[in-house]
Scaffold this motif. Structure first.
Motif, short mmCIF file in Angstrom:
data_model
loop_
_atom_site.label_atom_id
_atom_site.label_comp_id
_atom_site.label_asym_id
_atom_site.label_seq_id
_atom_site.Cartn_x
_atom_site.Cartn_y
_atom_site.Cartn_z
N THR A 25 0.33 4.52 30.71
CA THR A 25 1.38 3.61 31.19
C THR A 25 1.13 3.08 32.59
O THR A 25 1.80 2.15 33.01
CB THR A 25 2.73 4.34 31.19
OG1 THR A 25 2.65 5.48 32.08
CG2 THR A 25 3.15 4.76 29.80
N LEU A 44 13.38 -1.36 32.48
CA LEU A 44 13.03 -1.85 31.15
C LEU A 44 11.52 -2.03 31.04
O LEU A 44 10.93 -1.73 30.00
CB LEU A 44 13.75 -3.18 30.87
CG LEU A 44 13.74 -3.64 29.42
CD1 LEU A 44 14.23 -2.54 28.49
CD2 LEU A 44 14.60 -4.87 29.26
N SER A 45 10.88 -2.47 32.13
CA SER A 45 9.44 -2.63 32.14
C SER A 45 8.74 -1.28 31.93
O SER A 45 7.82 -1.16 31.12
CB SER A 45 9.00 -3.25 33.47
OG SER A 45 7.61 -3.21 33.59
N ASN A 48 9.25 -0.07 28.36
CA ASN A 48 8.35 -0.77 27.43
C ASN A 48 6.95 -0.16 27.46
O ASN A 48 6.32 0.02 26.41
CB ASN A 48 8.28 -2.27 27.74
CG ASN A 48 9.48 -3.01 27.22
OD1 ASN A 48 10.05 -2.64 26.20
ND2 ASN A 48 9.88 -4.06 27.94
N LYS A 49 6.46 0.18 28.66
CA LYS A 49 5.14 0.80 28.77
C LYS A 49 5.13 2.17 28.09
O LYS A 49 4.19 2.52 27.37
CB LYS A 49 4.76 0.98 30.25
CG LYS A 49 4.46 -0.32 30.97
CD LYS A 49 4.17 -0.05 32.43
CE LYS A 49 3.94 -1.33 33.18
NZ LYS A 49 3.67 -1.10 34.61
N SER A 51 7.17 3.19 25.70
CA SER A 51 7.32 2.97 24.26
C SER A 51 5.98 2.64 23.61
O SER A 51 5.64 3.18 22.56
CB SER A 51 8.31 1.85 23.99
OG SER A 51 9.58 2.20 24.44
N LYS A 52 5.23 1.74 24.26
CA LYS A 52 3.92 1.37 23.71
C LYS A 52 2.98 2.56 23.69
O LYS A 52 2.27 2.78 22.71
CB LYS A 52 3.32 0.22 24.51
CG LYS A 52 3.95 -1.11 24.22
CD LYS A 52 3.34 -2.23 25.03
CE LYS A 52 4.10 -3.51 24.77
NZ LYS A 52 3.73 -4.57 25.70
N THR A 58 11.03 0.47 21.49
CA THR A 58 11.86 0.64 22.68
C THR A 58 13.31 0.91 22.31
O THR A 58 13.98 1.72 22.94
CB THR A 58 11.76 -0.62 23.58
OG1 THR A 58 10.39 -0.86 23.85
CG2 THR A 58 12.52 -0.45 24.87
#
Length: 190
Positions: A25, A44-45, A48-49, A51-52, A58
């Motif tokens: 991440t 949120l950024s 998202n990292k 989650s990926k 997310t």
């Protein structure tokens, strides 16, 4: 509100260290520790990292129970053609057939009832630890439960220690017997 505990649960179930998650991440390990403990809510950024890196939608961390249930129950392992979590729970159920909590959750999953992700992870982690961390006291407790004993009315620690001591004595006796047999064989050969 973000379910930060779920981040840790998914990371651990994926056998990913916090350092590996940080590398994926590009977030610091200290930041990720704070997020997982619930001390900090990720942006949120950052979410998202995370989650990926965890291969998780997310929305699963945002309290969307439908997305979370789909992730846990319908996440498919292509080799087994079934949910990895459900597959593991089925395996644990075979190993611990008398485990009521495991039987109950398997029945609910099979009948299509709503099963919350926290419930799945709690059961999954409990039995994963039992089998993979080789915690003999927990295994002993589950064995007693599977034999239909009420573990609430048993001093498990006392009983476990007594049985462990008896096993130690039996093993010592067998080792002594084997050693004597070898010595007798050697003395007969001379």
């Amino acid at each position: 509100m973000i379910n930060t505990k779920l981040i840790k649960d998914i990371r651990e179930s994926a056998k990913m260290s916090i350092k590996q998650l940080a590398d994926h991440t590009k977030l610091s390990t200290s930041y990720l520790y704070q997020v997982e403990r619930g001390d900090k809510e990720p942006s949120l950024s950052a979410l998202n990292k995370i989650s990926k890196a965890l291969n998780t939608p997310t929305s699963a961390f945002l309290g969307n129970h439908e997305a979370v249930n789909n992730f846990f129950i319908n996440r498919v392992d292509p080799k087994k053609n079934k949910s990895t979590y459900v597959h593991n729970l089925e395996h644990y159920h075979k190993v611990f057939p008398g485990a009521k909590d495991l039987s109950d959750i398997m029945d609910r999953i099979k009948s299509g009832d709503e099963v919350l992700p926290d419930e799945i992870m709690a059961i999954y982690n409990k039995y994963r630890l039992l089998l993979h961390e080789n915690n003999p006291r927990l295994i002993f407790e589950e064995l007693l439960k599977s034999m239909k004993y009420d573990v609430n009315n048993i001093d498990i620690t006392y009983l476990y220690d007594k049985i462990r001591e008896q096993i130690r004595l039996e093993i010592k006796f067998m080792e002594d017997r084997n050693r004597n047999a070898i010595n007798n064989t050697n003395s007969n050969d001379n």
